[in-house]
Design an enzyme around this catalytic site. Sequence first.
Site, short mmCIF file in Angstrom:
data_model
loop_
_atom_site.label_atom_id
_atom_site.label_comp_id
_atom_site.label_asym_id
_atom_site.label_seq_id
_atom_site.Cartn_x
_atom_site.Cartn_y
_atom_site.Cartn_z
N HIS A 66 -11.71 12.84 -4.67
CA HIS A 66 -10.92 13.55 -4.02
C HIS A 66 -10.83 13.05 -2.46
O HIS A 66 -11.46 14.27 -1.69
CB HIS A 66 -11.09 14.76 -4.51
CG HIS A 66 -10.64 14.96 -6.07
ND1 HIS A 66 -9.70 14.42 -6.27
CD2 HIS A 66 -11.55 15.68 -7.12
CE1 HIS A 66 -9.27 15.42 -7.47
NE2 HIS A 66 -10.79 15.41 -8.03
N GLU A 118 -12.17 4.59 -11.83
CA GLU A 118 -10.55 4.55 -11.20
C GLU A 118 -10.03 3.58 -10.74
O GLU A 118 -8.81 2.53 -11.38
CB GLU A 118 -10.21 5.49 -10.51
CG GLU A 118 -9.57 6.84 -11.26
CD GLU A 118 -8.38 7.19 -12.08
OE1 GLU A 118 -7.59 6.29 -11.94
OE2 GLU A 118 -7.74 8.27 -13.43
N LYS A 142 28.02 1.05 10.16
CA LYS A 142 29.02 2.57 11.22
C LYS A 142 30.75 2.27 9.47
O LYS A 142 30.87 3.20 9.67
CB LYS A 142 29.53 2.53 12.08
CG LYS A 142 30.62 3.10 12.78
CD LYS A 142 29.69 3.98 14.13
CE LYS A 142 31.21 5.15 14.68
NZ LYS A 142 31.35 5.55 16.54
N THR A 202 21.33 -20.33 11.28
CA THR A 202 21.98 -20.26 9.43
C THR A 202 22.97 -21.68 9.28
O THR A 202 23.03 -21.49 8.16
CB THR A 202 22.05 -19.10 10.14
OG1 THR A 202 21.37 -18.38 9.85
CG2 THR A 202 22.95 -18.03 8.41
N ASN A 225 -16.41 21.35 6.58
CA ASN A 225 -18.31 20.83 7.64
C ASN A 225 -18.95 20.07 6.57
O ASN A 225 -19.05 20.24 5.49
CB ASN A 225 -19.13 22.52 8.04
CG ASN A 225 -17.91 23.65 8.76
OD1 ASN A 225 -18.04 22.83 9.96
ND2 ASN A 225 -17.75 24.51 8.44
#
Length: 537
Positions: free
Chosen positions: A289, A341, A149, A49, A431
């Site tokens: 769905h 959609e 902190k 850096t 089911n």
Amino acid sequence: MAVISKNYPAPERVQVKRALLSVSDKTGLIEFATRLSKAGVELVSTGGTARSIAEAGLTVRDVSELTGFPEIMDGRVKTLHPGVHGGLLAIRDDAEHISAMEAHNIGAIDLAVINLYPFEEVRASGGDYATMVENIDIGGPAMIRAAAKNHAYVGIVTDPADYDRVADAIEADGGALGLGLRKELAALAYARTAAYDSAISGWFAEALALEAPRHRAFGGSLRDVMRYGENPHQSAAFYVDGNSRPGVATAELLQGKQLSYNNINDTDAAFELVSEFGGGRPACAIIKHANPCGVAVGDKLLDAYRQALRCDPVSAFGGIIAFNGELDGETAEEIVKLMTEVIIAPSVSDDARKVIAAKKNLRLLVTGALADPAAPGMAYKSVSGGLLVQSRDNGVITRDDLKVVTKRAPSEQEIEDLLFAFKVGKHVKSNAIVYVKDGATVGIGAGQMSRVDSARIAARKSQDAAEAAGEAGMLTKGSVVASDAFFPFADGLLSAVEAGATAVIQPGGSMRDAEVIAAADEAGIAMVFTGMRHFRH
């Protein structure tokens, strides 16, 4: 443990005189550092850096000048030093802290700009064990947590997305950062380290095959804030966890409105289902769905789409369509005749894109690949006060796994359809009952409390579909049927026989298996057991 309280009121404004910059992701670094320098902020930095900042012609001090200690151990140890952490954690209104700073020549750090080693990216790219360990950042999280902190006196920036607004605030307020922004940045910082640690702990759990580690951490990065959740009164957002599995989270949105909460849930269900068929015969799944209302394979994609739509054209309205191959122009021409959609596929041809472009609100997603149905992974579900965690349902049944339990064995065509039906049944809410004929679903019963009801509903929908197609009777005549779990009584199987099924695939394992097998033999149908259940709640 005694609680230590330093109840000093946080200043509304903190003058930013010195900034510490240590970043792995250097996006926007030079522009941000330049603005800080012009605002009179002293720049202190580390390793690569610092080199990047210096090469840009900016004045920068190396962190070793603050610590009086060089980087050692290939850079593993460079910022873990009181000269850094004292500068971040010191309470500037506490005489004892100030005295310690003076005694040990520790200078205050007013702004920390830190992002972490790219652990998540390396994990997604499949790094080996040693590479993963080497990309666990130690000094970065420690500095972030220290600065966050002490946000009463220190600003902490962990994301290049925040560079501009922090620089803007400093420039607009005479070189100061306000308390409100410092608090917000601190919250972002702790969320970032939490997500980072969750990625590391999750990787360790996978690498060491820990099925139930003592603590589970989950993290993700915000992708989208949605208008609402499942219903308009619910808020919602979409987070991604960095997993490279192809699907809705990794797909590129080529066109259309923002995906809604329900869109994402349904699109994930659609793509996971169609991925079961791999890159072989063209396959199409239509979802509504989170349940399939039609699934089919064909000689070409258009055939698969038409056969999938034939199963339940009413429910398909406003649904999600998934393909296992490249969407072509002729299939797109057919799709746009129906209100849809979302479309999701591994790739899309230029012709198809032109066709779909006319439907501006239709979402078009490209994944680049199919998901592997057999790959390991985890699935999570929230419950009040906790989370349920389980391994992904990656069970795959082949013809070698089938056990013929009736006097009549299924034909080759029936075996193909049985395997197809069981793949689909894995993705139907329990089911689940799925009728299939010639590589296409012809009736699906989902989510009923009784398996008999699922069988009857599927048959009734099959009759409705036949009427819509201008055909007599039910599409289920001459079909095969799959059940996601065993038939506890013969009544469910007899309902399937009544609907015209000639062969059955089910896990087996009921106390009344003998009774069910006898009913199948009496009806003259074939039945196979898989030994694997696919409940889906």
